[in-house]
Design an enzyme around this catalytic site. Sequence first.
Site, PDB file in Angstrom:
ATOM      1  N   TYR A  23       1.077  -0.811   0.143  1.00 29.22           N
ATOM      2  CA  TYR A  23       0.238  -0.171  -0.382  1.00 29.22           C
ATOM      3  C   TYR A  23       1.003   1.821   0.343  1.00 29.22           C
ATOM      4  O   TYR A  23       0.956   2.216  -0.967  1.00 29.22           O
ATOM      5  CB  TYR A  23      -0.794  -0.244   1.386  1.00 29.22           C
ATOM      6  CG  TYR A  23      -2.013   1.394   1.709  1.00 29.22           C
ATOM      7  CD1 TYR A  23      -3.030   1.194   0.709  1.00 29.22           C
ATOM      8  CD2 TYR A  23      -1.899   2.231   2.166  1.00 29.22           C
ATOM      9  CE1 TYR A  23      -4.204   2.118   0.088  1.00 29.22           C
ATOM     10  CE2 TYR A  23      -2.699   3.546   2.492  1.00 29.22           C
ATOM     11  CZ  TYR A  23      -3.732   3.083   1.335  1.00 29.22           C
ATOM     12  OH  TYR A  23      -4.905   3.877   0.884  1.00 29.22           O
ATOM     13  N   LYS A  61       1.292   4.070  -3.596  1.00 27.85           N
ATOM     14  CA  LYS A  61       0.643   5.071  -3.277  1.00 27.85           C
ATOM     15  C   LYS A  61       2.620   5.917  -3.680  1.00 27.85           C
ATOM     16  O   LYS A  61       2.049   7.103  -4.520  1.00 27.85           O
ATOM     17  CB  LYS A  61       0.093   5.323  -1.704  1.00 27.85           C
ATOM     18  CG  LYS A  61      -1.140   5.421  -1.505  1.00 27.85           C
ATOM     19  CD  LYS A  61      -2.507   5.256  -2.710  1.00 27.85           C
ATOM     20  CE  LYS A  61      -3.970   4.781  -2.029  1.00 27.85           C
ATOM     21  NZ  LYS A  61      -4.872   5.720  -3.580  1.00 27.85           N
ATOM     22  N   ASN A  73      -5.885  10.551   8.580  1.00 32.51           N
ATOM     23  CA  ASN A  73      -6.874   8.977   9.249  1.00 32.51           C
ATOM     24  C   ASN A  73      -8.509   9.292   8.811  1.00 32.51           C
ATOM     25  O   ASN A  73      -8.703  10.412   9.016  1.00 32.51           O
ATOM     26  CB  ASN A  73      -7.202   8.424  10.205  1.00 32.51           C
ATOM     27  CG  ASN A  73      -5.865   6.908  10.562  1.00 32.51           C
ATOM     28  OD1 ASN A  73      -4.629   7.868  10.185  1.00 32.51           O
ATOM     29  ND2 ASN A  73      -5.970   6.374  11.159  1.00 32.51           N
ATOM     30  N   ASN A  96     -13.056  -0.619  14.363  1.00 30.88           N
ATOM     31  CA  ASN A  96     -12.882  -1.839  14.902  1.00 30.88           C
ATOM     32  C   ASN A  96     -13.568  -1.097  16.259  1.00 30.88           C
ATOM     33  O   ASN A  96     -13.972  -2.704  17.213  1.00 30.88           O
ATOM     34  CB  ASN A  96     -11.239  -1.709  15.413  1.00 30.88           C
ATOM     35  CG  ASN A  96     -11.225  -2.892  14.774  1.00 30.88           C
ATOM     36  OD1 ASN A  96     -11.134  -3.791  12.930  1.00 30.88           O
ATOM     37  ND2 ASN A  96      -9.766  -3.677  14.671  1.00 30.88           N
ATOM     38  N   THR A 138      -0.264   7.344  18.167  1.00 33.60           N
ATOM     39  CA  THR A 138      -1.442   9.300  18.070  1.00 33.60           C
ATOM     40  C   THR A 138      -1.764   8.592  17.402  1.00 33.60           C
ATOM     41  O   THR A 138      -1.195   8.489  15.255  1.00 33.60           O
ATOM     42  CB  THR A 138      -0.658  10.149  18.250  1.00 33.60           C
ATOM     43  OG1 THR A 138       0.108  10.495  17.840  1.00 33.60           O
ATOM     44  CG2 THR A 138      -0.446  10.303  19.866  1.00 33.60           C
TER      45      THR A 138
END
Length: 321
Positions: free
Chosen positions: A148, A152, A177, A193, A213
Amino acid sequence: MSYFSARCLVTGGAGFLGSHLCERLLDHGHEVLCVDNFFTGRRTNIEHLLDNKRFELMRHDVTFPLYVEVDRIYNLACPASPVHYQHDPVQTTKTSVHGAINMLGLARRVGAKILQASTSEVYGDPSVHPQPEEYWGNVNTIGIRSCYDEGKRCAETLFFDYRRQHDLAIKVVRIFNTYGPRMHPNDGRVVSNFVVQALKGEDITVFGDGEQTRSFCYVDDLVEAIMRMMETPADVTGPINIGNPGEFSILELAEKVIALTGSNSKIIRLPLPQDDPKQRRPDITKAKQILDWEPTIRLEEGLKKTISYFDNLLAQKPATA
């Protein structure tokens, strides 16, 4: 911001992010061709759009050429969660690289403007924090996430080479995110999740000590940034970071999800996966200056909407429909 009516191709359009983008493009009066091979995308994500006369759905894999007439190409096709992109890593790399070549070739043939949905994963496990666009990254080229990350990164290279060699109108955004309704319940990403585990009353699995984080951007904010990027002047190519600069530890997120769901779930710890980044937070200075954009939806507000979506989804049979 105003937009003129265009024929828009959205690859990966039945996925989490793609379906929201299709919806917003239709709201702005565009025609939308949604292309997806349904590896991770789901028909239920775009079912409510099928009756719209300006919306068309095509089952197609972007690793094969596509011949259509469009004005705008939003290249979002690629599994974006570790569970999905590690399932078939060779195909993941093909989707990023061959997919980029095919969509760039299409853009060149029809004179379309093309946007690449790149990722914060191009920064790898960063040694610079927060991550500005000038940072070249710290990526393991042979790890389990490399299909991935490197796919990218190569796609970005292709986009800029097509611009240099063919004067193609390109836009590149690096997405951090993102969360919200229509996330796949089994995609292995941290928000989905935790929410699914909490709603089911299962143990919430935190990898490592939970002090790593992340920054979490609600999908509506993210789509707005993508649309603004597409409408920038020709000399604005990016890459531009888009994401929420608010930084939370994984433990903080778990505790917030438990509180918002009222769950009795316990937090348990599992070993940290290989190459899992310790810190991830965008520097969005360029997005603020160039796109006049920054996130407006706070984490708690976005989580409430996401929890409501998964609560309704889990009440259906089957739960993963």
